[in-house]
Scaffold this active site. Sequence first.
Site, short mmCIF file in Angstrom:
data_model
loop_
_atom_site.label_atom_id
_atom_site.label_comp_id
_atom_site.label_asym_id
_atom_site.label_seq_id
_atom_site.Cartn_x
_atom_site.Cartn_y
_atom_site.Cartn_z
N LYS A 19 0.83 -1.21 0.00
CA LYS A 19 0.00 0.00 0.00
C LYS A 19 0.86 1.25 0.00
CE LYS A 19 0.89 1.31 4.46
NZ LYS A 19 1.68 2.48 4.83
N ALA A 106 10.28 -3.09 5.88
CA ALA A 106 10.40 -1.87 6.69
C ALA A 106 10.47 -0.64 5.78
CB ALA A 106 11.62 -1.92 7.61
N GLY A 107 9.62 -0.66 4.75
CA GLY A 107 9.66 0.40 3.73
C GLY A 107 8.48 1.34 3.76
N GLY A 108 7.57 1.19 4.74
CA GLY A 108 6.39 2.04 4.77
C GLY A 108 5.31 1.59 3.81
N MET A 109 5.39 0.35 3.35
CA MET A 109 4.39 -0.18 2.42
C MET A 109 3.62 -1.36 3.00
SD MET A 109 6.20 0.28 -1.27
CE MET A 109 4.62 0.10 -2.12
N GLY A 111 4.37 -4.32 4.24
CA GLY A 111 4.61 -5.68 3.74
C GLY A 111 4.30 -6.75 4.78
N GLY A 112 4.72 -6.53 6.00
CA GLY A 112 4.45 -7.51 7.06
C GLY A 112 2.95 -7.65 7.28
N SER A 113 2.25 -6.53 7.23
CA SER A 113 0.79 -6.56 7.40
C SER A 113 0.14 -7.31 6.24
CB SER A 113 0.25 -5.12 7.44
OG SER A 113 0.80 -4.43 8.53
N ASP A 146 -2.44 -1.89 10.14
CA ASP A 146 -2.44 -1.93 8.67
C ASP A 146 -2.84 -3.30 8.11
OD1 ASP A 146 -1.60 0.67 8.58
OD2 ASP A 146 0.49 0.21 8.08
#
Length: 316
Positions: A19, A106-109, A111-113, A146
């Site tokens: 996202k 850990a890019g603000g997108m 990914g883990g979520s 998120d």
Amino acid sequence: MSRVGGDPRAGVTVRAPGKVNLTLSVGPRRPDGYHELTTVFLAVGLHDVVRIAPAARLTVTVRGPGAADIPAGDGNLAARAVRLIARAAGVEPAVAVHIDKRIPVAGGMAGGSADAAAALVGCDALWGLGLPREDLRLLAAELGSDVGFPLYGGVALGTGRGELLTPLETSGAGVFHWVFAVSPHGLATPAVFQEYDRLRRTRPADGERVAAERVAAVTDALDSGDAALLAAAVKDANDLQEAALSLRPELADTLRLGPEHGALAGLVSGSGPTCAFLTESAHAAATLATALSATDRYRDVLVAVGPTGGCSAVPD
Ligand code: ATP
């Protein structure tokens, strides 16, 4: 029992979108420590691919860029998701989860979520639970702010700490072309919020009005399908951008570089450090990606369209 089609007993594969926050307005810190947020999420076609298959016990393996920075096994957000839905359904969390990472770590997108959302959708399909998305969203909200959005994808308004979702139906035919410049090192979201608090000792009284105006401008632009209008609407609409730039001053150069090579707008994605650029066409996106790659400053430069759909399970 409801099945997603085919026989999922062998395993299911779920594509989970990343996202970008088109607006991100940060309100006051709540007693529980979270900030009140008003954000417009846009799902983009950068997907982690998550495979879930029956196994003797729960395992998580990860492959792809940044995999070494992600906990395998119990610390992985996807493992927490499997345990949560297993407990809710009263079944053993006996699955092997394999994640092919493409969303920057850990890019603000988120990914883990996305991986956690994929695990919920995958287990629901594998175990034939047939849970409505709203039930999955409630489980998702227990895992993180998120996690709910990638269940739906598309465009949604997020409120609360981001977990309360209202889908935004945009009538425009708009699919927009994005380029993502991935920094060599990630940023931890809590550190960015801390920096935000440090920089903003006092909050503007008109914060709610500004948040609502940002949402309206972005919604109108999405409706119009006009990339130039969307570019104007996303400009300076992320309250965390200043904090991310304060922690990573070099991101300012990246944000300047985009428009020099044809981007209509550049913004820090969520808490950063990935920078997202909106372009006017697939051709413009490819041209920008080539120019950014040539600088050798980035771990990766990725091209994607958005909005795109949410997680869906495909039986193997
Ligand atoms: P957000 O935008 O939701 O704040 P982010 O995109 O900045 O998050 P993520 O890639 O989601 O960051 O990862 C944040 C941290 O979560 C990572 O540093 C990692 O240690 C941990 N993590 C746990 N599980 C995963 C996973 N499946 N994928 C990525 N990170 C994970």
